[in-house]
Write a protein that holds these residues in place. Structure first.
Motif, mmCIF file in Angstrom:
data_model
loop_
_atom_site.group_PDB
_atom_site.id
_atom_site.type_symbol
_atom_site.label_atom_id
_atom_site.label_comp_id
_atom_site.label_asym_id
_atom_site.label_seq_id
_atom_site.Cartn_x
_atom_site.Cartn_y
_atom_site.Cartn_z
ATOM 1 N N ALA A 159 39.021 64.954 -18.729
ATOM 2 C CA ALA A 159 39.967 65.891 -18.134
ATOM 3 C C ALA A 159 39.366 66.444 -16.849
ATOM 4 O O ALA A 159 38.140 66.472 -16.690
ATOM 5 C CB ALA A 159 40.299 67.025 -19.092
ATOM 6 N N ILE A 160 40.253 66.849 -15.939
ATOM 7 C CA ILE A 160 39.804 67.417 -14.664
ATOM 8 C C ILE A 160 40.524 68.742 -14.471
ATOM 9 O O ILE A 160 41.729 68.842 -14.752
ATOM 10 C CB ILE A 160 40.152 66.463 -13.493
ATOM 11 N N CYS A 161 39.798 69.731 -14.002
ATOM 12 C CA CYS A 161 40.419 71.009 -13.638
ATOM 13 C C CYS A 161 40.066 71.315 -12.197
ATOM 14 O O CYS A 161 39.064 70.818 -11.674
ATOM 15 C CB CYS A 161 39.923 72.127 -14.547
ATOM 16 N N VAL A 162 40.885 72.153 -11.565
ATOM 17 C CA VAL A 162 40.734 72.356 -10.125
ATOM 18 C C VAL A 162 39.851 73.550 -9.780
ATOM 19 O O VAL A 162 39.592 73.794 -8.601
ATOM 20 C CB VAL A 162 42.116 72.493 -9.435
ATOM 21 N N SER A 163 39.393 74.292 -10.787
ATOM 22 C CA SER A 163 38.459 75.387 -10.534
ATOM 23 C C SER A 163 37.722 75.673 -11.847
ATOM 24 O O SER A 163 38.163 75.232 -12.916
ATOM 25 C CB SER A 163 39.173 76.647 -10.041
ATOM 26 N N HIS A 164 36.617 76.424 -11.740
ATOM 27 C CA HIS A 164 35.856 76.748 -12.956
ATOM 28 C C HIS A 164 36.675 77.653 -13.872
ATOM 29 O O HIS A 164 36.649 77.510 -15.098
ATOM 30 C CB HIS A 164 34.539 77.432 -12.577
ATOM 31 N N THR A 165 37.451 78.551 -13.256
ATOM 32 C CA THR A 165 38.324 79.430 -14.053
ATOM 33 C C THR A 165 39.357 78.605 -14.802
ATOM 34 O O THR A 165 39.639 78.833 -15.976
ATOM 35 C CB THR A 165 39.030 80.439 -13.127
ATOM 36 N N SER A 166 39.904 77.615 -14.099
ATOM 37 C CA SER A 166 40.903 76.748 -14.718
ATOM 38 C C SER A 166 40.283 75.943 -15.854
ATOM 39 O O SER A 166 40.904 75.699 -16.887
ATOM 40 C CB SER A 166 41.483 75.814 -13.648
ATOM 41 N N LYS A 167 39.020 75.541 -15.666
ATOM 42 C CA LYS A 167 38.331 74.774 -16.713
ATOM 43 C C LYS A 167 38.157 75.624 -17.975
ATOM 44 O O LYS A 167 38.442 75.172 -19.085
ATOM 45 C CB LYS A 167 36.970 74.308 -16.184
ATOM 46 N N GLU A 168 37.725 76.878 -17.752
ATOM 47 C CA GLU A 168 37.585 77.794 -18.909
ATOM 48 C C GLU A 168 38.915 77.963 -19.617
ATOM 49 O O GLU A 168 39.002 77.915 -20.838
ATOM 50 C CB GLU A 168 37.177 79.177 -18.387
ATOM 51 N N ASN A 169 39.962 78.163 -18.827
ATOM 52 C CA ASN A 169 41.299 78.389 -19.378
ATOM 53 C C ASN A 169 41.763 77.180 -20.176
ATOM 54 O O ASN A 169 42.271 77.309 -21.301
ATOM 55 C CB ASN A 169 42.252 78.694 -18.208
ATOM 56 N N THR A 170 41.557 75.976 -19.625
ATOM 57 C CA THR A 170 42.001 74.749 -20.302
ATOM 58 C C THR A 170 41.219 74.525 -21.589
ATOM 59 O O THR A 170 41.789 74.151 -22.621
ATOM 60 C CB THR A 170 41.836 73.542 -19.361
ATOM 61 N N VAL A 171 39.924 74.750 -21.540
ATOM 62 C CA VAL A 171 39.094 74.545 -22.726
ATOM 63 C C VAL A 171 39.498 75.519 -23.843
ATOM 64 O O VAL A 171 39.601 75.134 -25.008
ATOM 65 C CB VAL A 171 37.595 74.709 -22.359
ATOM 66 N N LEU A 172 39.750 76.773 -23.467
ATOM 67 C CA LEU A 172 40.135 77.761 -24.480
ATOM 68 C C LEU A 172 41.514 77.452 -25.063
ATOM 69 O O LEU A 172 41.736 77.599 -26.263
ATOM 70 C CB LEU A 172 40.155 79.170 -23.864
ATOM 71 N N ARG A 173 42.428 76.993 -24.198
ATOM 72 C CA ARG A 173 43.793 76.751 -24.673
ATOM 73 C C ARG A 173 43.894 75.513 -25.549
ATOM 74 O O ARG A 173 44.646 75.466 -26.500
ATOM 75 C CB ARG A 173 44.737 76.572 -23.473
ATOM 76 N N SER A 174 43.122 74.493 -25.196
ATOM 77 C CA SER A 174 43.334 73.207 -25.861
ATOM 78 C C SER A 174 42.256 72.861 -26.885
ATOM 79 O O SER A 174 42.465 71.981 -27.712
ATOM 80 C CB SER A 174 43.375 72.094 -24.815
ATOM 81 N N GLY A 175 41.117 73.515 -26.796
ATOM 82 C CA GLY A 175 40.034 73.198 -27.721
ATOM 83 C C GLY A 175 39.296 71.919 -27.361
ATOM 84 O O GLY A 175 38.527 71.391 -28.166
#
Lengths: 448, 191
Positions: free
Chosen positions: A154-170
Motif C-alpha cells: 500500500a502507498i500513502c501520500v503522507s506520514h499522517t495518511s499512513k497512520e490513518n490508513t493503518v489504524l483504519r484498516s489494520g
C-alpha cells in the motif's frame, strides 16, 4: 541488469475528464512510468459519451468501461459484476500488477478483489483521510479493511495518511510506503514580474464545501479586510458554500475587495495564482494538499490550517500554519503579510523543483512495484485466513465473498477460456517509419 | 481456389478468390455449431410446451396457459436457433464495392452492398461493453455518422480480422481508402 518492465493497470473511478488530486496523480504517475519504459493502462468508468478505449498523451491507454456512476462519480457496487471485464482487460493487456487508487472508489475495491482472486499482485494508494466515528466512515473503514486484508503493498501520500490508513484498516505498517504527491513545476511557474503596488492579494482556490473550510473563510475575510485596507481577496471555486461567501460579501460591502471567480478550470489555475502574493488554504482535513504545492511553485507564500498531512508538505519558511479557527487564521495572515517582503518567488519555484518531482514519485513507486512482484503467491486457503481476522461476523462474510468470487472466476474460465481472449499488440504512436513495425506486430498476432 | 484457412474452436475462416480473373476477394467465416446449445434450446422449449399441456390437460387450467407456453416455446426456438448465424461473408470487388452477407440457420440471407465511393476507411477498433472487450472491424462511410460493422453478428478473433482488414485497405479506389497509419499521420499534421 536491465530494470524489469512492468505492465500496470491503474484502476479508479476518478480520472480524466474529471479534475482533482487523484486524477492528476494517476495521470502524471502514469506518464512518468511510461517514460521509464513500463506499460500503463488505466481503467475507469465512462463519463457521459466518453466510453470505450481512448489514448492519451504518450500512448496512455484508457478503458472507459460503460458502467454508469451512481453517486459522487462512483460506479454502482455490484461486487461480482465487474469480474468479467476486469478479467478480460487483465488478460488482453497481459498485465502483471494492478494499482488501485482512492478508498472511496468502488471500482478500485472490486478490481483489486478480482485481481487478487486471479492471483495478480495488487498495490493500493490511499489519497484521503477518514474519520472513525460517523456511520459513513465506519462503513468505509470496513470496506477498506476487506480490500487491504490481502493487498500486496500500500502507498500513502503522507506520514499522517499512513497512520490513518493503518489504524483504519489494520494493515501491517511495514506493508505501507509513504510516497508524496508532486507538482508539475513546468506548468506552475511564477510570473515574470511579481504583482506590484501597495495592494496585497490573497488567493483562495478550492471547492467551496464544508470539508474545505469555506465556513472559516466567511469569518476570516471580513476580519482581514478590516485590519488591512490594502488587502484584496480572489476566491476561485464553486460549491454549496458559495452562497455563504456571497452573502458575507454583500453584508460587509466587500464587492470591490473580494472577487468571486466561480469554477476555475485547472488549466487556468496558474493564471489566477500569479495574480496573488499569499495563498490561503482553510481545509478542515487534508491527506496531502496538492493545491499548496501549486501555489508554492508559483511563488506564493502559503497560509494554511494545520490539519492532516499539511505540515509535512512545505518547509517552514514557505508556509504559515494556523489552527482551524478564525482568530488563529487571522493572526497567521498577519504574520504572512509581515514576511512578504522577504519572499523571492523565483527562488521558491527553484526549491520546489528540487523538492517535488513526478519522476521521483514514479521511481519510488517502481520500487514498490518491484517489491510487490517479489512477494510469494499464496493459495486461496492461506489468503482466506487473513480475512477471518477482520471481525467476528465480517471476517466470515468476507471469506464467503472471496470464495464465491473464486468460484465465479473458475466458471468464467470455462465459459470464456483465456485462449479465446486476444492479446493486444503493444501500440506505439507511429512517427512515420514505425508503421511497418505496427504491421509486423499485427502479423505476429494474427499468425500466433 | 482456397488461399488461406484459419480455424478456432468456434469459427472457421476461409479466404477464396472467385472467377477466372480471380478479381474478387471472398472471405467466409463459418460458425462451428455447438450441438449442445441447440439441444439445450430444444429441451427448454419442450419443457415449456410440456408444462403448458400438463396444466391444460391434467390440471384443467385455462387454455391461455397452454397458448402462452406454446408462444414462449416458439419464441425460444426462433431466437435460439432461427436467428442463429451459420456464416458471414465479405466479398471485396476492387474498384466497385464490398458486399457484406450474413447467412442464418433458417435459410435467410441478409446482404448489404457498400459502393467503394462511400468507403472512407476500414478500421480495427476495440469495442468495450460492460462485461467484455473485443476487436471489431468496421467501415467509416461517407455522410454516415455511425460506423458500419463488417461482421454484424459474430465476434471474431483478431487473427481472422487482420487479413480481412488488410484486404479492405488494399482494395478500392485508393483515394478514399487509407491505411490506419497514414490517417494517424494526417491527423497529426492537421493538428
Amino acid at each position: 541488469m536491465a530494470p524489469e518492465r512492468h505492465r500496470i493497470l491503474m484502476v479508479s473511478d476518478f480520472f480524466y475528464p474529471n479534475f482533482g488530486g487523484v486524477e492528476n496523480h494517476i495521470y502524471y504517475l502514469s506518464q512518468c512510468l511510461l517514460e521509464l519504459g513500463h506499460k500503463v493502462v488505466v481503467m475507469t468508468h465512462a463519463y457521459g459519451n466518453r466510453s470505450g478505449v481512448r489514448y492519451m498523451t504518450g500512448g496512455l491507454k484508457v478503458y472507459y468501461v460503460p458502467w454508469r456512476p451512481f453517486v459522487m462519480q462512483n460506479t454502482l457496487p455490484t461486487i461480482y459484476g465487474t469480474l468479467p471485464i476486469v478479467r478480460t482487460i487483465l488478460i488482453r493487456e497481459q498485465i502483471s500488477l494492478v494499482h488501485g487508487h482512492q478508498a472511496f472508489s468502488t471500482l478500485c475495491h472490486e478490481a483489486l478483489m478480482h485481481a487478487r482472486t486471479m492471483g495478480y499482485k495488487v498495490v493500493f494508494t490511499d489519497h484521503s483521510l477518514y474519520g472513525f466515528s460517523d456511520v459513513g466512515s465506519i462503513h468505509m473503514n470496513k470496506v477498506l479493511q476487506f480490500t487491504l486484508a490481502d493487498v500486496t503493498q500500500a502507498i500513502c501520500v503522507s506520514h499522517t495518511s499512513k497512520e490513518n490508513t493503518v489504524l483504519r484498516s489494520g494493515i501491517p505498517p511495514e506493508k505501507v510506503y509513504m510516497i508524496p504527491n508532486a507538482v508539475d513545476t513546468a506548468m506552475f511557474m511564477p510570473a515574470e514580474e511579481r504583482p506590484g503596488g501597495n495592494e496585497i492579494v490573497i488567493v483562495v482556490i478550492s471547492r467551496l464545501v464544508y470539508r474545505k473550510g469555506a465556513d472559516l473563510l466567511v469569518e476570516v475575510i471580513p476580519e482581514v479586510c478590516q485590519l488591512y485596507p490594502n488587502v484584496r481577496f480572489i476566491v476561485g471555486g464553486d460549491g454549496p458554500k458559495r452562497v455563504r461567501l456571497e452573502e458575507m460579501r454583500e453584508k460587509h460591502s466587500l464587492q470591490d475587495r473580494v472577487d468571486m471567480l466561480g469554477a476555475v478550470p485547472h488549466a487556468s489555475v496558474r493564471s489566477v495564482l500569479i495574480t496573488g502574493h499569499i495563498f490561503l488554504n482553510s481545509s478542515l482535513t487534508e491527506a496531502f494538499c496538492i493545491a499548496i504545492l501549486e501555489a508554492a511553485s508559483c511563488g506564493l507564500l502559503t497560509v494554511s490550517t494545520r490539519v492532516g498531512g499539511v505540515p509535512e508538505v512545505l518547509p517552514d519558511d514557505m508556509i504559515v500554519l494556523a489552527e482551524p479557527d478564525p482568530t488563529d487564521m487571522v493572526q497567521s495572515i498577519k504574520k504572512a503579510i509581515s514576511l512578504l517582503p522577504g519572499i523571492d518567488p523565483q527562488a521558491m519555484h527553484e526549491r520546489m523543483k528540487k523538492l517535488y518531482d513526478w519522476h521521483d514519485v514514479a521511481k519510488r513507486t517502481e520500487i514498490v512495484y518491484d517489491r510487490a512482484l517479489k512477494c510469494p503467491n499464496q493459495p486461496l486457503l492461506g489468503r482466506l485466513s487473513r480475512y477471518l481476522s477482520c471481525g467476528s461476523w465480517a471476517g466470515k462474510l468476507f471469506c464467503l465473498v472471496m470464495t464465491i468470487d473464486f468460484l465465479l472466476w473458475h466458471l468464467l474460465k470455462l465459459w470464456q477460456p483465456e485462449e479465446d481472449i486476444d492479446k493486444v499488440p503493444d501500440f506505439v504512436i507511429p512517427t512515420g517509419e514505425t508503421s511497418s513495425a505496427f504491421d509486423q506486430e499485427l502479423d505476429d498476432q494474427s499468425s500466433s | 481456389m482456397n488461399e488461406s484457412f484459419i480455424a478456432t474452436a468456434r469459427f472457421t475462416y476461409i479466404k477464396d478468390r472467385k472467377w477466372p480473373s480471380a478479381a474478387i476477394d471472398v472471405h467466409h467465416v463459418i460458425v462451428r455449431q455447438s450441438n449442445l446449445k441447440g439441444l439445450l434450446v430444444c429441451l427448454f422449449a419442450f419443457g415449456f410446451s410440456a408444462n403448458g399441456l400438463y396444466l391444460f390437460l391434467v390440471l384443467d387450467k385455462s387454455p391461455f396457459a397452454l397458448l402462452w407456453s406454446l408462444l414462449l416455446s416458439s419464441s425460444l426456438l426462433k431466437l435460439g436457433i432461427g436467428k442463429s448465424v451459420v456464416k458471414e461473408s465479405v466479398l471485396i470487388m476492387p474498384n466497385f464495392g464490398v458486399q457484406l452477407e450474413t447467412h442464418y440457420r433458417s435459410g435467410r440471407i441478409s446482404r448489404h452492398f457498400v459502393p467503394v465511393s462511400k468507403i472512407l476507411k476500414p478500421l480495427l477498433l476495440e469495442h468495450v461493453s460492460p462485461v467484455t472487450c473485443y476487436w471489431v472491424l468496421s467501415l467509416i462511410l461517407l455522410k454516415e455518422e455511425e460506423l458500419t460493422p463488417v461482421f454484424k453478428e459474430l465476434h471474431l478473433p483478431l487473427k481472422m480480422l487482420v487479413p480481412i482488414w488488410k484486404a479492405l485497405c488494399g482494395s478500392g479506389s485508393g483515394d478514399n481508402v487509407f491505411s490506419l497509419h497514414s490517417t494517424v499521420e494526417d491527423h497529426e499534421q492537421s493538428v
